[in-house]
Enzyme design. Structure first.
Site, PDB file in Angstrom:
ATOM      1  CD  GLN A  74      -4.038  -4.188  -0.051  1.00 27.59           C
ATOM      2  OE1 GLN A  74      -3.345  -3.267  -0.472  1.00 27.59           O
ATOM      3  NE2 GLN A  74      -5.358  -4.125  -0.048  1.00 27.59           N
ATOM      4  CB  SER A  75      -0.568  -7.618  -5.949  1.00 24.04           C
ATOM      5  OG  SER A  75       0.460  -7.510  -6.916  1.00 24.04           O
ATOM      6  CG  ASN A  76       3.080  -3.259  -3.056  1.00 21.48           C
ATOM      7  OD1 ASN A  76       2.291  -2.405  -2.676  1.00 21.48           O
ATOM      8  ND2 ASN A  76       3.718  -4.054  -2.213  1.00 21.48           N
ATOM      9  CB  ALA A  78      -1.648  -6.248  -9.219  1.00 25.11           C
TER      10      ALA A  78
END
Ligand SMILES: *Cc1c(COP(=O)(O)O)cnc(C)c1O
Length: 331
Positions: A74-76, A78
Site C-alpha cells: 500500500q505504498s503511497n 510508489a
C-alpha cells in the site's frame, strides 16, 4: 546553485479551520487547523508529491529515463511516483514488499498507471531497500538509465519539498505554535523543522516504520537546512513514540477512534496507516497538556486515503477478530 524542482503538485494546498473537532478537544475557534497536503494531486494526493518535485527534477538533471522505488503493497510513494513518471514521460518500476495480491487500494492505481510492478514477497525495511537496488541494477544492466529513490522518497533532496511547505504555511497562517505530522522515514518532519527553524514547532508522531525516528529527524533536519542554506534548527526534536501499537500498518484503538472522530466532526477522511495515528498523537498531546490552551495548532494531512480501500472498516481498530493488518513494510 539552488536545487531544481519540477511542478507536479497542486500548490499551495489549502489551510482550513477544524473548529468542530477543535471544540470537542477543548480548543477555542481559530486554534485548530488542517493543512491539506492530501490534496496535492498526482493520482490521489499526499505528501510524496512535494518530495517528488525535487526528486524528479534531480532525475531529469541526471538524464535518467526510469524511476525506481518501492515500499509496502500500500505504498503511497510508489503510487505517486508512477503518476509522476507518466506526467514526465519516464518509465517506472516499483518494488512491492508483498506476495502478489488481488489489486486493492493503492495497487489498483499502480496497475491503472501502468508501472512495472515487482512483487518481492514479504520483506522488512532493509530487505525492501535491497530489492529496490536489485531492480535498479537489472534496469541499468539492460541499458536503461534508472533513478533510484529509497522507500518513501526519504532523501535530503526529497525533504526540501517540506521546507517549501513550511514557508507556504507561514505565509497562509500567522503565529502557528505547533505543526503535528505523521512520521514514517521522518523526511517530512525534518523538512518542516528546517523550514520553521525550530524543533519546538513540530511534533512528529511515529507510525512504527523505524525505531530511531527522533534521531533520524534530528540529523536530517540539520542536513536539509544546510542544503537549503538556512541556519541549523534550534531546540530539541519532538517525537511521540507511544502511538505505534503493534507496529507499522497495524491498527490501534486510539488511531481508529481519531479517524472516526475526524470523519464525523469535520467530514475529513484520514488514512489508517499514518494520519489516524498522527491525529491520535495530537489528541493525546491536547489531553495531557503538552498542547497548552491558547496554542495555535496545525495538523498536516499527509494523504494516504487509498489504503483505506484496502483495509476495510473493521480493521481500523485493534479489536480481537480484526482481519489481518495490511502492509508490513513502509511506504
Ligand atoms: C509516506 C507518508 C508519510 C510519512 O512521511 P515521511 O516523510 O516518510 O515521514 C505520512 N503520511 C502518509 C500518508 C505517507 O504516505
Amino acid at each position: 546553485m539552488p536545487t531544481p524542482r519540477v511542478a507536479l503538485a497542486h500548490l499551495p494546498t489549502p489551510v482550513e479551520p477544524m473548529d468542530r473537532l477543535g471544540a470537542a478537544l477543548g480548543f477555542d475557534p481559530g486554534e485548530l487547523w488542517v493543512k491539506r497536503d492530501d490534496c496535492t494531486g498526482l493520482a490521489g494526493g499526499g505528501n510524496k508529491a512535494r518530495k517528488l518535485e525535487y526528486l524528479c527534477a534531480d532525475a531529469l538533471a541526471q538524464g535518467c529515463d526510469t524511476l525506481v522505488t518501492g515500499g509496502g503493497a500500500q505504498s503511497n510513494h510508489a503510487r505517486m511516483t508512477a503518476a509522476a513518471a507518466n506526467k514526465l514521460g519516464l518509465g517506472c518500476t516499483i518494488v512491492l514488499a508483498a506476495d502478489e495480491e488481488v489489486p486493492a487500494g493503492n495497487v489498483v492505481l499502480d496497475v491503472v498507471l501502468g508501472a512495472e510492478i515487482v512483487w518481492a514477497g514479504p520483506l522488512g525495511y532493509r530487505a525492501t531497500e535491497a530489492a529496490i537496488e536489485g531492480a535498479y541494477a537489472r534496469l541499468a544492466a539492460a541499458g536503461r538509465r534508472p533513478y533510484l529513490m529509497p522507500i518513501g522518497g526519504a532523501t535530503v533532496v526529497g525533504a526540501l519539498g517540506y521546507v517549501d511547505a513550511a514557508d507556504e504555511l507561514v505565509a497562509q497562517l500567522p503565529d502557528v505554535d505547533l505543526v503535528v505530522v505523521a512520521g514514517g522515514s521522518g523526511g517530512t518532519h525534518a523538512g518542516l523543522v528546517a523550514g520553521l527553524g525550530d524543533h519546538a514547532k513540530v511534533l512528529g508522531v511515529n507510525v512504527g516504520a523505524r525505531r530511531d525516528l527522533a534521531e533520524a529527524v534530528s540529523l536530517k533536519a540539520a542536513e536539509v537546512a544546510d542544503l537549503r542554506g538556512r541556519p541549523s534548527p534550534s531546540g530539541t526534536v519532538q517525537v511521540d513514540d507511544a502511538r505505534v501499537g503493534a507496529g507499522y500498518g497495524m491498527a490501534t484503538q486510539d488511531g481508529g477512534d481519531a479517524l472516526e472522530m475526524t470523519a464525523r466532526l469535520e467530514g475529513l477522511i484520514l488514512d489508517p496507516v499514518y494520519t489516524a495515528k498522527a491525529m491520535a498523537g495530537l489528541i493525546a498531546a491536547r489531553r495531557d497538556g503538552r498542547i497548552a490552551p491558547g496554542q495555535r495548532v496545525v495538523f498536516l494531512h499527509t494523504g494516504g486515503m487509498p489504503a483505506l480501500f484496502a483495509t476495510g472498516h473493521r480493521a481500523l481498530s485493534e479489536s480481537p477478530g480484526s482481519p489481518p493488518a495490511p502492509p508490513s513494510s513502509p511506504s
